[in-house]
Motif scaffolding. Structure first.
Motif, mmCIF file in Angstrom:
data_model
loop_
_atom_site.group_PDB
_atom_site.id
_atom_site.type_symbol
_atom_site.label_atom_id
_atom_site.label_comp_id
_atom_site.label_asym_id
_atom_site.label_seq_id
_atom_site.Cartn_x
_atom_site.Cartn_y
_atom_site.Cartn_z
ATOM 1 N N GLU A 48 22.273 40.972 -111.746
ATOM 2 C CA GLU A 48 21.696 42.253 -111.328
ATOM 3 C C GLU A 48 21.032 42.124 -109.957
ATOM 4 O O GLU A 48 21.196 42.975 -109.083
ATOM 5 C CB GLU A 48 20.655 42.745 -112.358
ATOM 6 C CG GLU A 48 21.228 43.129 -113.721
ATOM 7 C CD GLU A 48 22.018 44.446 -113.680
ATOM 8 O OE1 GLU A 48 22.158 45.041 -112.603
ATOM 9 O OE2 GLU A 48 22.504 44.855 -114.756
ATOM 10 N N ALA A 95 13.581 41.116 -116.392
ATOM 11 C CA ALA A 95 14.309 39.841 -116.456
ATOM 12 C C ALA A 95 14.846 39.387 -115.105
ATOM 13 O O ALA A 95 15.007 38.188 -114.875
ATOM 14 C CB ALA A 95 15.467 39.969 -117.445
ATOM 15 N N TYR A 96 15.140 40.313 -114.221
ATOM 16 C CA TYR A 96 15.732 39.972 -112.911
ATOM 17 C C TYR A 96 16.888 38.985 -113.091
ATOM 18 O O TYR A 96 16.915 37.904 -112.513
ATOM 19 C CB TYR A 96 14.662 39.405 -111.963
ATOM 20 C CG TYR A 96 13.475 40.316 -111.776
ATOM 21 C CD1 TYR A 96 13.545 41.423 -110.937
ATOM 22 C CD2 TYR A 96 12.278 40.079 -112.464
ATOM 23 C CE1 TYR A 96 12.451 42.278 -110.785
ATOM 24 C CE2 TYR A 96 11.191 40.927 -112.313
ATOM 25 C CZ TYR A 96 11.283 42.019 -111.480
ATOM 26 O OH TYR A 96 10.218 42.854 -111.333
ATOM 27 N N ARG A 97 17.811 39.381 -113.935
ATOM 28 C CA ARG A 97 18.985 38.517 -114.154
ATOM 29 C C ARG A 97 19.718 38.331 -112.839
ATOM 30 O O ARG A 97 19.833 39.262 -112.030
ATOM 31 C CB ARG A 97 19.919 39.155 -115.185
ATOM 32 C CG ARG A 97 19.292 39.233 -116.562
ATOM 33 C CD ARG A 97 20.283 39.669 -117.649
ATOM 34 N NE ARG A 97 19.597 39.682 -118.928
ATOM 35 C CZ ARG A 97 18.922 40.742 -119.409
ATOM 36 N NH1 ARG A 97 18.878 41.860 -118.719
ATOM 37 N NH2 ARG A 97 18.305 40.655 -120.572
ATOM 38 N N ASP A 98 20.223 37.128 -112.649
ATOM 39 C CA ASP A 98 20.876 36.803 -111.372
ATOM 40 C C ASP A 98 21.920 37.841 -110.973
ATOM 41 O O ASP A 98 21.949 38.303 -109.834
ATOM 42 C CB ASP A 98 21.545 35.420 -111.456
ATOM 43 C CG ASP A 98 20.504 34.304 -111.364
ATOM 44 O OD1 ASP A 98 19.301 34.631 -111.209
ATOM 45 O OD2 ASP A 98 20.893 33.118 -111.438
ATOM 46 N N GLU A 101 13.917 41.407 -121.210
ATOM 47 C CA GLU A 101 14.409 40.484 -122.239
ATOM 48 C C GLU A 101 14.991 41.253 -123.418
ATOM 49 O O GLU A 101 15.913 40.785 -124.077
ATOM 50 C CB GLU A 101 13.261 39.571 -122.699
ATOM 51 C CG GLU A 101 12.948 38.488 -121.671
ATOM 52 C CD GLU A 101 11.588 37.833 -121.905
ATOM 53 O OE1 GLU A 101 11.118 37.847 -123.061
ATOM 54 O OE2 GLU A 101 11.011 37.331 -120.926
ATOM 55 N N ARG A 110 11.430 36.801 -109.430
ATOM 56 C CA ARG A 110 10.767 36.592 -110.726
ATOM 57 C C ARG A 110 9.358 36.019 -110.517
ATOM 58 O O ARG A 110 8.392 36.433 -111.166
ATOM 59 C CB ARG A 110 11.596 35.632 -111.592
ATOM 60 C CG ARG A 110 12.921 36.247 -112.058
ATOM 61 C CD ARG A 110 13.639 35.382 -113.113
ATOM 62 N NE ARG A 110 14.321 34.233 -112.541
ATOM 63 C CZ ARG A 110 15.617 34.222 -112.186
ATOM 64 N NH1 ARG A 110 16.370 35.298 -112.346
ATOM 65 N NH2 ARG A 110 16.163 33.129 -111.694
ATOM 66 N N THR A 142 14.941 46.158 -108.462
ATOM 67 C CA THR A 142 15.563 45.558 -109.658
ATOM 68 C C THR A 142 14.657 45.523 -110.883
ATOM 69 O O THR A 142 15.079 45.083 -111.949
ATOM 70 C CB THR A 142 16.026 44.110 -109.363
ATOM 71 O OG1 THR A 142 14.954 43.393 -108.746
ATOM 72 C CG2 THR A 142 17.214 44.101 -108.445
ATOM 73 N N ASP A 178 19.011 45.754 -121.676
ATOM 74 C CA ASP A 178 19.745 45.631 -120.418
ATOM 75 C C ASP A 178 19.560 46.929 -119.629
ATOM 76 O O ASP A 178 18.901 47.862 -120.091
ATOM 77 C CB ASP A 178 21.223 45.280 -120.651
ATOM 78 C CG ASP A 178 21.981 46.398 -121.359
ATOM 79 O OD1 ASP A 178 21.394 47.493 -121.572
ATOM 80 O OD2 ASP A 178 23.158 46.193 -121.694
#
Lengths: 460, 430
Positions: free
Chosen positions: A151, A146-149, A93, A207, A87, A96
């Motif tokens: 993704e 960012a390891y957005r949730d 940040e 993260r 990921t 995307d």
């Protein structure tokens, strides 16, 4: 065979295989051209990152290999690290997932991450005209992934499925069994987490691991290609200025030595083919005996013209391919011998492998075998470093284990100096059949009786 | 763009020769492409072209059974060969000091290979192990290159298994080999390519010296393998004992790449727009968006684009979770195609495809062996080795409308859909 009949539309095989003039002599080799080594620099940047840069401007591209020591002792480390690698390039940040790939594609670049128990690797290439953009995306990933949730959770499910696909591959099953057989439960064996472990990983933990372990100090960055060496330090320093940490990258603890012993039979019911994997302890590239052992290995099974391949493929037809190779471990190296064979001939193939192991010790390589192996190793070194990607990969491997980079240039001479006596000694010492352990993965119902007859195999 | 000067000539026996000097490293690559692949093998002899490829390494009038390998590797080189639909190639890459040796080795087996019963039986065993390794004993073995053609195509040349059935392989005789060699391995049916650190004049002389007296034989007349495109949706199913997840392959016919290169390239670009990278359409929607698929891919050709003459195909492959209905996956795929057909790709998407092709071409050129094989294949199939270097520019000329038109032609009522059904357990601990 056909006799000459009036309706023959082609020659017989015998007629095809001979000419009036008869066999011809093999031309001599010409004189090898020796090139000066390409210009190189090797510096440690202020943030602790070691930068190796080589100008090899054969095409307007730059190849990058970054290696970050990435060991972890905890039980869940493998699952978290795997998800991190999967990921890391799915957004920062500033960008995307789509924008990251869009920016890379726009300059003809590719970027990948891969992790094993020892290292996290970030690799890629770019058109040299796009180096700044490329490094900007790399820096972005290193400093602000960012390891957005959404993704991470999406990738988590897919990773679990992909692990299931991978674990259905015979070579993966064999690799895991071999790792356990020779290294027990050392973290080095945790190359692939279970799906269940992956499915419990929380995005916050990923993260956290990134902040703690994706650090410049102790890591190496190799750039090879159409680059300006006078400016590259400044370019990289500027691009990676934001990448800092007071931590040092995490190095794997020493491995236990591989000890000889029985092969373990691992059942894969219904398999039509078996994976034979043997292993023994070897030595590092810096050991004075290494060049001799490397030559012994080539003669044994390290290339197509080796004793093992000529025996079990070209003479007996037991396998499509057989190999013997070095696997470089954190502090040293091991020897790996592998072949995949039909179930019916598996035991016979194991017998021949053991025979060849014994033979290389008691019937040392002839001078003809030795000269062929020598030319092969020197030539392959030349070929493997002739491309930007090949040179970058080789330098990255050396830099990561602190082998001086001029090792590469000096190695042909080192190989030329090895005597046949030194090769004989190395062969006796390292290829002793009793020094090996390993696994056979296959259909136990078919394999058990012949392997029992052979002995030296543990049947579970 | 790197512009390597190409030199070409034809020997009196018909052998076409391409020389591509490049002084950047002291290495040289030699390849021979024969104009015969697995499409040309006789019925009842599936896998024969590939089996024959193995036999070409087994000795010649001047060299014993294992000598070819020893002489290449003992000169510091590497070698291999491969069998495709329309050609079979043989190649080596070596320090340039071994150039003459490489030419000698290729000439010797073109002139007088030793085809023996013992070597044939041995290589039948080796090829069977290769098939067990790559097809029978692994998940998704032969997917889609062996499994899709019999659904999309009708005729034996286009539809059969190029790796071969064990029964057919076992029945191959030495006389079959002699007939195959005499028919297809004539010098006039081959292209010799030499690239890398070489002197053009001296290499030309060496080529004449070693290949000049390979006797001429008639060039075989290549039959047309053309067949009509499907007029309905064709379906096929394959049960895979090792696969943990279901998979789909969708195949469509594409324009003849030799006659209509521009038309063909629109499909190549379409495949990149659909599946090259995270920013492309299929991963965006099927994998990351709706989470219908685990992996997707799309491309032209069974192995790579521009690797064959007519008929060729466009295919997409999708591995998906067992929880998702196949119909849903296909519907999403069709919708994405319909969007490209209606709106065309964005110009930025086309620019990215061109940039990545350009980079890939440089990468290929930097690996001498890849460059050599590309020259040889393009010279054989298109009569233009230069095409290899021209591709980024040609790709760059493909327009939004071309790609939209290509997408329009990938119609559900004129395609093959192959389903892979797993029988294996779902793996560990789900």
């Amino acid at each position: 065979m056909n006799t000459a009949t009036s309706n023959a539309t082609h020659r017989s095989a015998e007629e095809i295989g001979r000419t009036e003039t008869g066999p011809r002599p093999l031309p001599e080799l010409g004189v090898a051209r020796l090139d000066d080594p390409p210009q190189r620099l090797d510096v440690v940047l202020a943030n602790g990152l070691r930068l190796v840069a080589v100008r090899q401007a054969t095409v307007p591209m730059v190849e990058m290999r970054m290696s970050i020591p990435f060991a972890g002792d905890s039980d869940e480390h493998s699952a978290v690290a795997e998800l991190l690698a999967t990921t890391m390039l799915t957004g920062t940040e500033q960008r995307d997932r789509i924008l990251m790939d869009t920016d890379l594609a726009g300059v003809g670049a590719d970027l990948h991450t891969i992790v094993d128990p020892e290292r996290l690797r970030v690799s890629g290439s770019t058109l040299s005209s796009g180096l700044d953009t490329f490094l900007d995306v790399v820096s972005d990933a290193l400093t602000s992934a960012a390891y957005r949730d959404a993704e991470v959770l999406g990738e988590r499910d897919r990773l679990a499925e992909r692990i299931n696909v991978a674990r259905s591959q015979p070579r993966v099953i064999a690799r895991e069994a071999l790792q356990r057989q020779r290294f027990g439960d050392h973290p080095y064996t945790r190359e692939m987490p279970s799906s269940a472990e992956v499915l419990t990983v929380d995005p916050a933990v990923v993260r956290q691991l990134h902040r703690a372990a994706v650090v410049p100090n102790g890591s190496t960055l190799v750039l090879v290609g159409d680059i300006d060496l006078d400016k590259i330090v400044e370019t990289v320093t500027k691009a990676l200025a934001g990448w800092t940490s007071d931590r040092t990258a995490s190095v794997l603890s020493p491995l236990p030595l591989v000890r000889g012993g029985d092969l373990l039979l691992v059942d894969r019911p219904g398999a039509v083919q078996s994976q034979i994997r043997l292993s023994a302890q070897a030595i590092t590239r810096l050991d004075p005996r290494f060049p001799a052992l490397q030559l012994a290995n080539v003669v044994f099974g390290g290339y197509f013209s080796s004793r093992l391949v000529e025996n079990i493929r070209e003479d007996k037809g037991y396998t499509y391919s057989a190999h013997s190779s070095f696997e470089y471990t954190p502090q040293g190296a091991v020897l790996d011998i592998d072949a995949d064979t039909a179930s019916e001939v598996t035991a016979a193939a194991v017998l021949e492998m053991r025979y060849e192991l014994g033979r290389i010790g008691v019937v040392p390589p002839t001078s003809e075998e030795l000269e062929s192996a020598r030319e092969y190793l020197i030539g392959s070194l030349l070929i493997s470093t002739a491309s930007q990607g090949g040179l970058a990969g080789t330098l990255s491997a050396l830099a990561a284990i602190d082998v001086p980079l001029d090792w590469l240039q000096r190695h042909p001479d080192r190989l030329r100096e090895v005597t046949s006596e030194q090769v004989a000694v190395a062969a006796r010492e390292f290829f002793a059949p009793t020094a090996f352990t390993g696994v056979v993965v296959g259909d136990a119902e078919t394999l058990a009786a012949p392997l029992r007859a052979l002995g030296g195999v543990a049947l579970s | 763009m790197v512009d390597h000067q190409l030199h070409r000539f034809t020997l009196p026996n018909g052998l076409r020769v391409v020389l591509a000097p490049d002084d950047t490293a002291p290495v040289v690559a030699v390849s021979v492409h024969y104009d015969v692949g697995f499409r040309s093998e006789p019925e009842g002899r599936t896998g024969f072209a590939h089996l024959f490829e193995h036999l070409m390494f087994q000795g010649s009038e001047s060299l014993g059974k294992l000598a070819h390998f020893r002489h290449v590797q003992g000169s510091g080189g590497t070698f291999n060969g491969s069998t495709h639909q329309d050609y079979t190639d043989y190649f080596e890459m070596l320090p340039s000091a071994a150039l003459e040796r490489a030419l000698f080795l290729e000439a010797d087996r073109m002139r007088a290979p030793k085809l023996t019963e013992e070597n044939l039986r041995n290589q039948v065993d080796v090829v069977k192990e290769e098939i067990r390794l790559n097809v029978l004993n692994r998940p998704y073995g032969g997917f889609p290159w062996i499994l899709l053609p019999p659904v999309l195509f009708d005729t034996f040349p286009n539809a059969h298994n190029g790796y071969g059935d064990f029964t057919d392989l076992e029945q191959a005789s030495v006389d079959d080999c002699a007939a195959f060699f005499d028919t297809y391995y004539a010098p006039s049916n081959a292209v010799l390519t030499v690239a890398g650190h070489l002197d053009v004049e001296r290499t030309t002389e060496l080529v004449h010296r070693h290949f000049g007296d390979v006797p001429a034989r008639p060039t075989p007349v290549r039959p047309s393998f053309a067949e009509p495109a499907p007029t309905t949706e064709l379906r096929g199913t394959h049960v895979d004992a090792h696969a943990p997840l279901p998979a789909i392959a969708v195949g469509y016919r594409v324009p003849d790449p030799v006659v209509d290169l521009e038309g063909y390239l629109a499909y190549v670009v379409l495949s990149q727009v659909l599946s090259d990278g995270d920013s492309s359409r299929l991963p965006h929607r099927l994998v990351h968006g709706e989470a219908l698929a685990i992996e997707v891919g799309a491309g032209c050709g069974l192995f790579q684009p521009l690797d064959t003459r007519d008929p060729d195909l466009f295919s997409a492959t999708i591995i998906h979770s067992g929880d998702v209905e196949q119909a849903r996956v296909l519907a999403a795929f069709d919708e994405e195609l319909a969007i490209v057909a209606a709106e065309g790709p964005h110009v930025d998407e086309l620019a990215r495809v061109t940039a990545r092709w350009t980079a890939a071409l440089h990468g290929e050129h930097d690996r001498l062996i890849s460059r050599t094989l590309a020259y040889g294949a393009f010279e054989l199939l298109h009569g233009r080795a230069e095409l290899s270097a021209e591709l980024p520019e040609l790709i760059g000329r493909v327009t939004v409308d071309h790609v939209a038109e290509a997408a329009k032609n990938l119609r559900p009522d004129a395609r093959a859909v192959l389903t892979v059904e797993p029988t294996a357990s779902a793996g560990d601990a789900l």
